[in-house]
Design an enzyme around this catalytic site. Structure first.
Site, PDB file in Angstrom:
ATOM      1  CE1 TYR A   1      55.825 -68.999  39.008  1.00 39.30           C
ATOM      2  CE2 TYR A   1      53.713 -67.919  38.456  1.00 39.30           C
ATOM      3  CZ  TYR A   1      54.401 -68.781  39.035  1.00 39.30           C
ATOM      4  OH  TYR A   1      53.521 -69.644  39.612  1.00 39.30           O
TER       5      TYR A   1
ATOM      6  CE1 TYR B   1      53.339 -64.030  38.886  1.00 41.56           C
ATOM      7  CE2 TYR B   1      53.351 -63.241  36.696  1.00 41.56           C
ATOM      8  CZ  TYR B   1      53.974 -63.439  37.784  1.00 41.56           C
ATOM      9  OH  TYR B   1      55.236 -63.066  38.041  1.00 41.56           O
TER      10      TYR B   1
END
Length: 289
Positions: free
Chosen positions: A150, A160
């Protein structure tokens, strides 16, 4: 539409839990393209998930393995070669989990035991898969190994957390091992940096709904779906990409090359007349957001 891109090829697919999993979609596409493969996950995931249904649909054998355990991986690779009748041609590493995210720990207040587990499960397991495969000489020349990543490996994304560190390590392993495996046995190793996607793992990321909307507004082609990611992985397993290795390949509709899009700017301007509900920047709850 099938193109027989993987006709006669054999592989191992990690991480297909349910129909929302990208690994599940990759398995379906690999089957359509003529590949045979084994499916693997932890024993508890195989019991709790729907992987048995996928195995039946694709004619694949299920082999339980903890990807952080070298002995499990050795058994997995050996048994896969036995079941499939020889060396394999592709591996998909679709594994990621952060106890810190699950427990709601802020990045500035990580539990380091949790961090070790995050890195081991989400990144170091990739190295273990590659090391075991190389030691057992399990992958044919021009074989392909793909791991899912990602863009948070390169850029900071709120919420995140330590998964960003794990993805950065994952991509580094692909480069470092890609050199060795490429020179020795012509095996290619790449990571695919996918758009935010609603999966069981992805749903744990804070603000995933807003992240999906932001990605859609920023990307000139829009977010890439899980099905589209599966299509891309199939091309990387095929002979059409023989000279692609050690790359982090962005599959995100152009998001990773954008600074600001008109659609995102217009949405931002709509909110300029009202204050953020977060409160003061000095508010300790939002000081580091």
């Amino acid at each position: 539409m099938a193109y027989n891109l993987l006709k006669g090829k054999k592989g191992i697919i990690f991480g297909a839990l349910n129909a929302d999993s990208i690994a599940w979609k990759v398995a379906e596409r690999a089957h359509e393209e003529g590949a045979s493969f084994t499916l693997t996950n932890t024993a508890i995931a195989l019991r709790m998930g729907d992987t048995a249904k996928l195995a039946e649909k694709c004619g694949a054998e299920l082999i339980a393995a903890d990807a952080t355990n070298v002995e499990d991986l050795e058994n997995l690779v050996k048994k896969s070669m036995e079941v499939l009748g020889g060396k394999i041609d592709f591996i998909l590493h679709s594994i990621g989990m952060s106890p810190n995210v699950r427990k709601g720990r802020h990045y500035s207040d990580l539990d380091y035991n949790f961090l070790s587990k995050t890195l081991d499960i989400s990144a170091v397991s990739f190295h273990k898969v590659l090391q075991v495969s190389r030691q057992l000489d399990a992958i044919n020349e021009w074989g392909s190994v793909v791991a899912l990543s990602y863009v948070a490996a390169q850029r900071t994304f709120y919420g995140y957390n330590d998964m960003a560190d794990a993805k950065a390590l994952l991509e580094s392993i692909a480069r470092s091992f890609g050199y060795i495996y490429g020179r020795e046995r012509r095996v290619r190793i790449n990571t695919v940096s996918q758009s935010p996607t609603v999966t069981t793992a992805g749903s744990g990321v804070k603000g995933i709904g807003k992240l999906l909307d932001f990605g859609e507004r920023m990307s000139p082609l829009g977010n890439a779906s899980g099905d589209e990611c599966a299509d891309y992985c199939i091309t990387l397993f095929s002979d059409l990409t023989r000279k692609v290795t050690m790359q982090n390949l962005f599959h995100d509709g152009g998001f990773s090359s954008m600074g600001m899009s008109l659609r995102a700017l217009e949405q931002y301007e709509k909110g300029l007349g009202c204050d953020c509900e977060c409160g003061d920047a000095e508010n300790s709850d939002h000081q580091y957001d």
